[in-house]
Write a protein that holds these residues in place. Structure first.
Motif, PDB file in Angstrom:
ATOM      1  N   VAL A 202       0.882  -1.163   0.000  1.00  0.00           N
ATOM      2  CA  VAL A 202       0.000   0.000   0.000  1.00  0.00           C
ATOM      3  C   VAL A 202       0.921   1.214   0.000  1.00  0.00           C
ATOM      4  O   VAL A 202       1.545   1.530   1.012  1.00  0.00           O
ATOM      5  N   VAL A 203       1.026   1.879  -1.128  1.00  0.00           N
ATOM      6  CA  VAL A 203       2.065   2.872  -1.327  1.00  0.00           C
ATOM      7  C   VAL A 203       1.579   4.267  -0.941  1.00  0.00           C
ATOM      8  O   VAL A 203       0.382   4.554  -0.894  1.00  0.00           O
ATOM      9  N   SER A 204       2.542   5.130  -0.671  1.00  0.00           N
ATOM     10  CA  SER A 204       2.233   6.523  -0.367  1.00  0.00           C
ATOM     11  C   SER A 204       3.319   7.405  -0.952  1.00  0.00           C
ATOM     12  O   SER A 204       4.476   6.991  -1.096  1.00  0.00           O
ATOM     13  N   ILE A 205       2.917   8.618  -1.312  1.00  0.00           N
ATOM     14  CA  ILE A 205       3.848   9.623  -1.797  1.00  0.00           C
ATOM     15  C   ILE A 205       4.090  10.594  -0.656  1.00  0.00           C
ATOM     16  O   ILE A 205       3.177  11.274  -0.194  1.00  0.00           O
ATOM     17  N   TRP A 206       5.328  10.603  -0.187  1.00  0.00           N
ATOM     18  CA  TRP A 206       5.686  11.406   0.974  1.00  0.00           C
ATOM     19  C   TRP A 206       6.694  12.465   0.562  1.00  0.00           C
ATOM     20  O   TRP A 206       7.594  12.167  -0.214  1.00  0.00           O
ATOM     21  N   PRO A 207       6.508  13.719   1.005  1.00  0.00           N
ATOM     22  CA  PRO A 207       5.550  14.214   2.013  1.00  0.00           C
ATOM     23  C   PRO A 207       4.224  14.705   1.483  1.00  0.00           C
ATOM     24  O   PRO A 207       3.495  15.382   2.206  1.00  0.00           O
ATOM     25  N   GLY A 208       3.893  14.416   0.254  1.00  0.00           N
ATOM     26  CA  GLY A 208       2.576  14.786  -0.252  1.00  0.00           C
ATOM     27  C   GLY A 208       2.566  16.147  -0.915  1.00  0.00           C
ATOM     28  O   GLY A 208       3.504  16.535  -1.616  1.00  0.00           O
ATOM     29  N   VAL A 209       1.489  16.890  -0.688  1.00  0.00           N
ATOM     30  CA  VAL A 209       1.296  18.183  -1.336  1.00  0.00           C
ATOM     31  C   VAL A 209       2.078  19.255  -0.580  1.00  0.00           C
ATOM     32  O   VAL A 209       1.878  19.424   0.623  1.00  0.00           O
ATOM     33  N   PRO A 210       2.963  19.982  -1.258  1.00  0.00           N
ATOM     34  CA  PRO A 210       3.676  21.062  -0.564  1.00  0.00           C
ATOM     35  C   PRO A 210       2.734  22.228  -0.268  1.00  0.00           C
ATOM     36  O   PRO A 210       1.623  22.288  -0.807  1.00  0.00           O
ATOM     37  N   PRO A 211       3.145  23.154   0.597  1.00  0.00           N
ATOM     38  CA  PRO A 211       2.283  24.303   0.899  1.00  0.00           C
ATOM     39  C   PRO A 211       1.938  25.090  -0.358  1.00  0.00           C
ATOM     40  O   PRO A 211       2.817  25.531  -1.099  1.00  0.00           O
ATOM     41  N   MET A 212       0.639  25.232  -0.600  1.00  0.00           N
ATOM     42  CA  MET A 212       0.140  25.916  -1.799  1.00  0.00           C
ATOM     43  C   MET A 212      -1.180  26.579  -1.477  1.00  0.00           C
ATOM     44  O   MET A 212      -1.833  26.242  -0.472  1.00  0.00           O
ATOM     45  N   ALA A 213      -1.612  27.471  -2.341  1.00  0.00           N
ATOM     46  CA  ALA A 213      -2.957  28.029  -2.261  1.00  0.00           C
ATOM     47  C   ALA A 213      -3.975  26.924  -2.534  1.00  0.00           C
ATOM     48  O   ALA A 213      -3.635  25.876  -3.106  1.00  0.00           O
ATOM     49  N   PRO A 214      -5.242  27.126  -2.134  1.00  0.00           N
ATOM     50  CA  PRO A 214      -6.223  26.031  -2.216  1.00  0.00           C
ATOM     51  C   PRO A 214      -6.372  25.392  -3.593  1.00  0.00           C
ATOM     52  O   PRO A 214      -6.343  24.155  -3.718  1.00  0.00           O
ATOM     53  N   LYS A 215      -6.523  26.186  -4.653  1.00  0.00           N
ATOM     54  CA  LYS A 215      -6.784  25.590  -5.962  1.00  0.00           C
ATOM     55  C   LYS A 215      -5.592  24.797  -6.497  1.00  0.00           C
ATOM     56  O   LYS A 215      -5.758  23.646  -6.927  1.00  0.00           O
TER      57      LYS A 215
ATOM     58  N   ALA B 196      -2.301   1.206  -9.209  1.00  0.00           N
ATOM     59  CA  ALA B 196      -2.982   0.040  -8.646  1.00  0.00           C
ATOM     60  C   ALA B 196      -3.722  -0.741  -9.720  1.00  0.00           C
ATOM     61  O   ALA B 196      -3.702  -1.983  -9.729  1.00  0.00           O
ATOM     62  N   ALA B 197      -4.373  -0.024 -10.653  1.00  0.00           N
ATOM     63  CA  ALA B 197      -5.130  -0.704 -11.708  1.00  0.00           C
ATOM     64  C   ALA B 197      -4.213  -1.463 -12.660  1.00  0.00           C
ATOM     65  O   ALA B 197      -4.571  -2.541 -13.157  1.00  0.00           O
ATOM     66  N   ALA B 198      -3.029  -0.927 -12.907  1.00  0.00           N
ATOM     67  CA  ALA B 198      -2.098  -1.563 -13.833  1.00  0.00           C
ATOM     68  C   ALA B 198      -1.372  -2.745 -13.214  1.00  0.00           C
ATOM     69  O   ALA B 198      -0.769  -3.545 -13.950  1.00  0.00           O
ATOM     70  N   ASN B 199      -1.441  -2.864 -11.896  1.00  0.00           N
ATOM     71  CA  ASN B 199      -0.739  -3.937 -11.181  1.00  0.00           C
ATOM     72  C   ASN B 199      -1.683  -4.586 -10.167  1.00  0.00           C
ATOM     73  O   ASN B 199      -1.446  -4.513  -8.960  1.00  0.00           O
ATOM     74  N   PRO B 200      -2.758  -5.210 -10.644  1.00  0.00           N
ATOM     75  CA  PRO B 200      -3.768  -5.737  -9.719  1.00  0.00           C
ATOM     76  C   PRO B 200      -3.174  -6.762  -8.768  1.00  0.00           C
ATOM     77  O   PRO B 200      -2.395  -7.635  -9.159  1.00  0.00           O
TER      78      PRO B 200
ATOM     79  N   TYR C  41     -13.449  11.699  -2.855  1.00  0.00           N
ATOM     80  CA  TYR C  41     -13.273  11.342  -4.261  1.00  0.00           C
ATOM     81  C   TYR C  41     -12.236  10.226  -4.417  1.00  0.00           C
ATOM     82  O   TYR C  41     -12.451   9.251  -5.159  1.00  0.00           O
ATOM     83  N   ALA C  42     -11.117  10.353  -3.709  1.00  0.00           N
ATOM     84  CA  ALA C  42     -10.036   9.378  -3.856  1.00  0.00           C
ATOM     85  C   ALA C  42     -10.468   7.987  -3.415  1.00  0.00           C
ATOM     86  O   ALA C  42     -10.116   6.981  -4.051  1.00  0.00           O
ATOM     87  N   VAL C  43     -11.245   7.916  -2.332  1.00  0.00           N
ATOM     88  CA  VAL C  43     -11.662   6.616  -1.809  1.00  0.00           C
ATOM     89  C   VAL C  43     -12.882   6.081  -2.559  1.00  0.00           C
ATOM     90  O   VAL C  43     -12.908   4.919  -2.978  1.00  0.00           O
ATOM     91  N   ASP C  44     -13.904   6.919  -2.732  1.00  0.00           N
ATOM     92  CA  ASP C  44     -15.166   6.443  -3.301  1.00  0.00           C
ATOM     93  C   ASP C  44     -15.125   6.305  -4.817  1.00  0.00           C
ATOM     94  O   ASP C  44     -15.759   5.407  -5.378  1.00  0.00           O
ATOM     95  N   THR C  45     -14.418   7.194  -5.501  1.00  0.00           N
ATOM     96  CA  THR C  45     -14.403   7.173  -6.965  1.00  0.00           C
ATOM     97  C   THR C  45     -13.148   6.500  -7.508  1.00  0.00           C
ATOM     98  O   THR C  45     -13.238   5.625  -8.380  1.00  0.00           O
ATOM     99  N   LEU C  46     -11.990   6.890  -6.993  1.00  0.00           N
ATOM    100  CA  LEU C  46     -10.753   6.296  -7.495  1.00  0.00           C
ATOM    101  C   LEU C  46     -10.454   4.944  -6.870  1.00  0.00           C
ATOM    102  O   LEU C  46      -9.629   4.191  -7.394  1.00  0.00           O
ATOM    103  N   GLY C  47     -11.073   4.628  -5.736  1.00  0.00           N
ATOM    104  CA  GLY C  47     -10.872   3.328  -5.106  1.00  0.00           C
ATOM    105  C   GLY C  47      -9.594   3.204  -4.315  1.00  0.00           C
ATOM    106  O   GLY C  47      -9.110   2.081  -4.095  1.00  0.00           O
TER     107      GLY C  47
END
Length: 331
Positions: free
Chosen positions: A67-80, A97-101, A124-130
């Protein structure tokens, strides 16, 4: 315990699900450099990564899935732009994940500190992207994961029983002396303690039953500090009203991965504190060398004093409870 000539022979694990597995796609590193962030962690060598390097390492170690993660994620940015950055990362994770079931799941990256956007992207990430939960860092400019401001995210994650993987990061103090050493070497364990302290005194796990929270590196310093954290009412009587009825039991409801616990002292602390049902495999790849990861796995297997049933749980059965995508895929 399993004998040395049984299922783990030649590999530290047998059918593991690795919940602490970093990835660093080229587009992510390029995006960070474009906004002036040359490295993900000052003082630490910049690791290289590819899909093939993860899969090859996993096969060598007896790891069926990560179960992979991108660290540290989103850097400080404005909302959009933060929301757009997170969406790009999460769509990449879903594609991986889809390419490597059966080989990869993923923790979503969220656009902190913008809480409305955080909740929208999580749903969205959990319900739509899975995706399989969210990958967080311990603090976002001083806003720690245990803060009540996080409650909207906790509520959505608890409703779905989606795990939150909380990786430590650099503490927010700007004038803290660094001793010429990288913060990850000694500060990261305290970051996990800070998160645990807030979760405990805000009764987060009690207010959001069913919320799985994973602390990496054996929980950092949590096992050693648990008794001290539970003694707040002795230090300041009003703190007693903020504690759950069973403070130690509350902390033992957290999950802990085994990354960086492969020595007699760290493993003894984790083993004495955490129920085997709450312990998970974590490699910390590629931020830690494979030789170190192999040694950790073998030390946990050979010297942890775990029963065969416990080892199966740590290897994969505990994670399958948290990550339904891997149910029914045991080899």
């Amino acid at each position: 315990m399993l004998a040395a000539d049984q299922e783990f022979t030649g590999r530290p694990w047998m059918d593991a699900i690795d919940v602490h597995h970093h990835i660093l796609p080229d587009f992510y590193r390029d995006a960070l450099e474009d906004i002036g962030i040359p490295t993900i962690l000052p003082g630490v060598d910049k690791p290289s990564w590819s899909v093939d390097s993860s899969l090859t390492m996993m096969d060598r170690h007896g790891i069926r899935a990560a179960v992979v993660s991108i660290w540290p994620g989103v850097p400080p940015m404005a909302p959009k732009p933060a929301a757009a950055f997170a969406r790009r990362v999460n769509e990449y994770l879903a594609g991986l994940a889809a390419a490597n079931p059966g080989r990869f799941g993923a923790f979503a990256t969220l656009p902190f500190p913008h809480m409305d956007a955080v909740v929208r992207e999580f749903v969205y990430a959990v319900d739509t992207l899975g995706l399989d939960g969210a990958g967080l860092i311990s603090n976002y400019g001083g806003l720690y994961v245990g803060d009540p401001a996080m409650d909207p995210l906790f509520a959505e994650a608890a409703r779905r029983r989606s795990p939150l993987f909380v990786h430590p990061t650099v503490p927010p103090a700007t004038d803290q002396p660094m001793f010429g050493l990288p913060a990850s070497l000694y500060e990261f364990p305290f970051e996990s303690v800070r998160v645990a302290a807030q979760l405990l005194y805000n009764r987060t796990l009690e207010r959001f039953p069913g919320l799985p929270v994973i602390l990496p590196h054996g929980g950092g310093g949590v096992a050693y500090y648990a008794g001290r954290l539970a003694a707040g009412g002795l230090i300041s009587p009003p703190l007693a009203d903020r504690l759950p009825a069973d403070p130690i039991g509350s902390l033992q409801g957290l999950y802990f991965d085994v990354a960086m616990t492969g020595d007699p002292h760290a493993l003894a602390a984790l083993r004495s504190f955490a129920p085997a049902s709450q312990i998970l495999v974590g490699s910390d790849f590629p931020l830690m060398p494979e030789s170190y990861t192999v040694g950790t796995g073998r030390f946990v297997m050979e010297h942890g004093g775990f029963s065969t049933e416990d080892l199966r749980g740590i290897d994969h059965a505990n994670a399958r409870v948290l990550f339904p995508r891997f149910n029914g895929q045991e080899r």
